[in-house]
Design a protein around this motif. Structure first.
Motif, short mmCIF file in Angstrom:
data_model
loop_
_atom_site.label_atom_id
_atom_site.label_comp_id
_atom_site.label_asym_id
_atom_site.label_seq_id
_atom_site.Cartn_x
_atom_site.Cartn_y
_atom_site.Cartn_z
N PRO A 169 0.79 -1.23 0.00
CA PRO A 169 0.00 0.00 0.00
C PRO A 169 0.83 1.28 0.00
N GLU A 170 1.92 1.32 0.74
CA GLU A 170 2.72 2.55 0.77
C GLU A 170 3.46 2.75 -0.54
N ALA A 171 3.97 1.69 -1.12
CA ALA A 171 4.62 1.82 -2.43
C ALA A 171 3.61 2.25 -3.49
N ALA A 172 2.40 1.69 -3.41
CA ALA A 172 1.35 2.08 -4.36
C ALA A 172 0.99 3.55 -4.16
N ARG A 173 0.91 3.96 -2.90
CA ARG A 173 0.60 5.37 -2.62
C ARG A 173 1.65 6.29 -3.21
N GLN A 174 2.91 5.99 -3.01
CA GLN A 174 3.98 6.85 -3.54
C GLN A 174 3.92 6.89 -5.07
N HIS A 175 3.65 5.75 -5.68
CA HIS A 175 3.53 5.70 -7.14
C HIS A 175 2.36 6.57 -7.62
#
Length: 376
Positions: free
Chosen positions: A359-365
């Protein structure tokens, strides 16, 4: 400020006009066509654009005409879904953690109605042909020879901007090695490709494509050779669509068009009393839906700088928007193109699956892909 002229009554020009009119500035929009353009063109609204349209008071009407797309998907042409990104991970970053799918031709009448309500003016059949900066302002003369004087002119008159050409501002970049063919279809694509999202980027080393839902149609974007006759490419569209999914007959196609795609940025976004915004200032490929969105951001932020009455603030806004065009819009859209046409698309599959699972990697993307980081 006595008056601002805006060349172009597309979503960028009308957004700039409405922002200024709401701030009490008299605005005249000069539109080359006899009426607002009816073509579909851009159809994706990202979260920060929705925030800006909400501030302008037009979002509720857009929402009634559009559809909410909370997810988008990366797919393999043969293997199906690779990864689905859920924009709910942006819930703490924006009140609108989704995209809205709606053709820009449904937004422009809303913007114009609000503009007229705030005292703005739209003149149709008024193609700007000459631009002459003058002491204390600028004169724009239409193709019919009618002069309009103002303190400031905003050129939002598209990729072939007469305003930009009149000032001899360079428009450097590249032309892509293929044309893009866009078909709008009345097919029930969800039943042909079960499990697809409203927005889909489909990898294939031989023929990548994009499938996206709008309120009226599904749209299919296909790369097309640069050196073949348009008629021949349109004639083979039926077979290409059946190769995407075969209902046992030709797809029902409402309309289709072929166009060349460029990636260019103007050498400067401000020239004395003249500003450039939207496609007049920068063009890019449509992969990621960044063109109209970044253009609307240009319009709101440059108009806000003009309302401040601070020339240094206008300079800063123009230069910041140019850097966004170079470092964000160009980089993201070109990167999307490179990935989709990769000779080894499977090399990206693990990366995308890991992105969707974190979720955090997706958010940053998504913060970058939706242009939130470009604004904050």
């Amino acid at each position: 400020m006595k008056r601002v002229l805006i060349a172009g009554a597309g979503p960028v020009g009308l957004t700039a006009a409405l922002t200024l009119a709401r701030g009490g500035v008299p605005v005249t929009v000069l539109e080359a066509g006899p009426e607002l353009a009816a073509e579909s063109r851009a159809s994706t609204f990202h979260p920060p654009t929705l925030e800006m349209l909400a501030e302008l008071g037009v979002l509720p009407e857009l929402m009634t005409r559009g559809l909410v797309a909370p997810t988008f998907q990366y797919r393999d042409r043969r293997g199906g879904a690779i990864a689905t990104l859920d924009m709910a991970v942006l819930a703490e970053d924006t009140p609108y953690p989704y995209r809205v799918q709606c053709e820009q031709s449904k937004l422009t009448p809303i913007l114009m109605e609000h503009l007229l309500r705030h005292g703005g003016e739209v003149v149709f059949g008024a193609a700007v042909q000459e631009v002459l900066p003058r002491a204390g302002g600028v004169r724009a003369t239409t193709a019919a020879g009618v002069p309009f004087d103002a303190d400031v002119l905003i050129g939002a008159d598209g990729a072939h901007s007469a305003v930009r050409r009149a000032l001899a501002i360079p428009f450097e970049g590249i032309t892509y090695p293929e044309r893009f063919l866009v078909a709008s279809t009345d097919e029930d694509v969800e039943s042909l490709l079960p499990g697809i999202a409203p927005i889909n980027y489909v990898f294939d080393p031989e023929e990548w494509l994009v499938l996206l839902r709008t309120p009226d149609h599904w749209r299919v974007l296909l790369p097309t050779p640069d050196d073949t006759p348009d008629d021949a490419e349109l004639a083979r569209l039926a077979g290409r669509l059946r190769a995407v999914a075969d209902p046992g007959r030709d797809w029902k196609v409402a309309h289709s068009s072929l166009y060349r795609v460029h990636q260019r940025v103007a050498g400067r976004f401000r020239d004395g009393p003249v500003l450039l915004a939207g496609d007049a200032a920068h063009v890019n490929n449509p992969l990621g839906g960044l063109g109209m969105n970044s253009g609307i951001h240009d319009a709101v932020l440059m108009a806000a700088a003009l309302l401040s009455g601070d020339s240094a603030a206008v300079d800063a806004a123009a230069e910041r928007r140019r850097q966004v065009a170079l470092q964000h819009v160009r980089a993201i859209s070109h990167g999307n193109w490179e990935k989709l046409r990769s000779a080894d698309p499977a090399a990206h599959h693990a990366e995308l699956r890991a992105l969707a699972a974190d979720p955090e990697a997706a958010r940053q993307h998504l913060l970058r892909a939706c242009l939130i980081t470009s604004l904050r």
